[in-house]
Design a protein around this motif. Structure first.
Motif, PDB file in Angstrom:
ATOM      1  N   UNK A   1       0.840  -1.141  -0.031  1.00 20.99           N
ATOM      2  CA  UNK A   1       0.023   0.073   0.110  1.00 20.99           C
ATOM      3  C   UNK A   1       0.857   1.348  -0.066  1.00 20.99           C
ATOM      4  N   UNK A   2       1.905   1.175   0.640  1.00 20.80           N
ATOM      5  CA  UNK A   2       2.734   2.368   0.889  1.00 20.80           C
ATOM      6  C   UNK A   2       3.581   2.704  -0.432  1.00 20.80           C
ATOM      7  N   UNK A   3       4.234   1.302  -1.024  1.00 22.49           N
ATOM      8  CA  UNK A   3       4.942   1.540  -2.223  1.00 22.49           C
ATOM      9  C   UNK A   3       4.070   1.910  -3.275  1.00 22.49           C
ATOM     10  N   UNK A   4       2.860   1.466  -3.447  1.00 22.84           N
ATOM     11  CA  UNK A   4       1.920   2.179  -4.456  1.00 22.84           C
ATOM     12  C   UNK A   4       1.882   3.700  -4.509  1.00 22.84           C
ATOM     13  N   UNK A   5       2.044   4.212  -3.311  1.00 20.36           N
ATOM     14  CA  UNK A   5       2.048   5.750  -3.124  1.00 20.36           C
ATOM     15  C   UNK A   5       3.302   6.335  -2.983  1.00 20.36           C
ATOM     16  N   UNK A   6       4.415   5.801  -2.577  1.00 17.52           N
ATOM     17  CA  UNK A   6       5.818   6.303  -2.688  1.00 17.52           C
ATOM     18  C   UNK A   6       6.438   5.558  -3.918  1.00 17.52           C
ATOM     19  N   UNK A   7       6.414   5.936  -5.235  1.00 18.78           N
ATOM     20  CA  UNK A   7       6.769   5.316  -6.442  1.00 18.78           C
ATOM     21  C   UNK A   7       8.198   5.189  -6.441  1.00 18.78           C
ATOM     22  N   UNK A   8       8.942   5.762  -5.774  1.00 20.14           N
ATOM     23  CA  UNK A   8      10.369   5.549  -5.969  1.00 20.14           C
ATOM     24  C   UNK A   8      10.963   4.379  -5.327  1.00 20.14           C
ATOM     25  N   UNK A   9       9.900   3.804  -4.255  1.00 24.24           N
ATOM     26  CA  UNK A   9      10.128   2.391  -3.760  1.00 24.24           C
ATOM     27  C   UNK A   9      10.089   1.257  -4.729  1.00 24.24           C
ATOM     28  N   UNK A  10       9.579   1.569  -5.861  1.00 23.04           N
ATOM     29  CA  UNK A  10       9.470   0.358  -6.966  1.00 23.04           C
ATOM     30  C   UNK A  10      10.992   0.367  -7.536  1.00 23.04           C
TER      31      UNK A  10
END
Length: 314
Positions: A268-277
């Motif tokens: 859920x957080x990865x979807x919002x904080x895109x640089x985590x992808x």
């Protein structure tokens, strides 16, 4: 002639703060995810700095360190190795500038107390939560006796994007706990300056030197970790070259700039904080490239040492 300096600093915002930004419940995070900044990000950053042969400054949040022996130990080891540990406030309250002067002073005092207990040295620098500065907060930094502040972030595209995201989250009834700064920040100097205590985004005769984050001249595009790690290398290099005329280059990162989804961050957080992808290995390699540029072109020093050298020239 003023020296050509650069500094690399990292805001150690833990993952709960990102949940607050994105309007997500902190209950998404298990104990491991809550501790990733100190168990995983700081060791990666220290290793990278050591490999390139440059120093760094860590902006730690008192609340994240208080009562956490592991986090305190990580900061103690970093300080002993020559890394500067500076204050990023105690609570990292995005609305810190909206609190009373007494509450602001108490927040900064508590942060200093926790960080000095962890490292044995009182912080000499301060960065405001969310980069938001006002007269009351600046007065508190003067009272605390800081040598420098590094909060001014006069980045027009960043400001516009932040306003748009906060508006969208409000419409989704998932309001962000971030705070939009005064538009006056967009006119703040790009280069080190002594602030006007009543209007700290303008030049004056204040006692705490301000070291703004680097933004590209003209367009004022932010040259920060997210930009460095996610955009095509030619764009990063062009922005870097555009800043070559600056006496001081202040590269600001966040701990999440060396984390990714594989580190156990909730989707859920990865979807919002895109640089985590973006894979952490790829981000670390990009940061290594930029650190090497800085090392080749400038004297890379901690923000504390930059303030010492720049103060007589500003």
């Amino acid at each position: 002639m003023a020296p050509r300096l650069a500094s690399i600093s990292v805001d150690l915002d833990s993952l709960p703060h990102y949940c607050r930004i994105h309007g997500l419940p902190e209950s998404l995070l298990d104990a491991r995810a809550r501790g990733l900044v100190y168990t995983t990000a700081v060791p990666r950053l220290r290793e990278l700095l050591a490999q390139v042969g440059v120093p760094g400054t860590l902006f730690a949040i008192g609340e994240d360190v208080a009562g956490d022996a592991r986090a305190a130990g990580v900061l103690r080891e970093a300080h002993a190795a020559g890394v500067e540990v500076a204050s990023h406030s105690f609570s990292h309250d995005y609305a810190l500038t909206r609190r009373t002067p007494d509450a602001i002073r108490e927040d900064l005092r508590r942060a200093d107390e926790v960080l000095e207990a962890a490292t044995g040295a009182r912080p000499e620098g301060f960065r405001a939560p969310g980069y938001t500065l006002n007269a009351a907060l600046y007065a508190a930094t003067v009272e605390r006796g800081y040598r420098y502040g590094s909060s001014a972030f006069p980045a027009t595209p960043y400001y516009a994007a932040k306003a748009a995201v906060m508006g969208a989250l409000a419409m989704l009834r998932r309001p962000s706990r971030a705070v939009l700064d005064s538009p006056r920040v967009l006119l703040a100097p790009r280069t080190p300056y002594w602030p006007d205590p009543a209007r700290p985004y303008t030049r004056g005769q204040g006692a705490v030197l301000e070291l703004p984050m680097t933004v590209v001249p003209g367009v004022r595009f932010p040259f920060i970790g997210t930009f460095v790690t996610t955009l095509p290398l030619p764009a990063v290099e062009a922005a870097y070259r555009a800043c070559q005329g600056d006496v001081f280059f202040n590269l600001e990162l966040h701990a999440v700039d060396v984390l990714d989804a594989e580190d156990g961050i909730p989707p859920e957080l990865v979807r919002q904080q895109r640089d985590l992808r973006v894979p952490a290995a790829r981000k670390l390699e990009r940061l290594r490239t930029v650190f090497q540029w800085l090392r080749a072109d400038r004297d890379v020093v901690t923000l504390r040492d930059a303030a010492l050298q720049l103060a007589p020239t500003v």
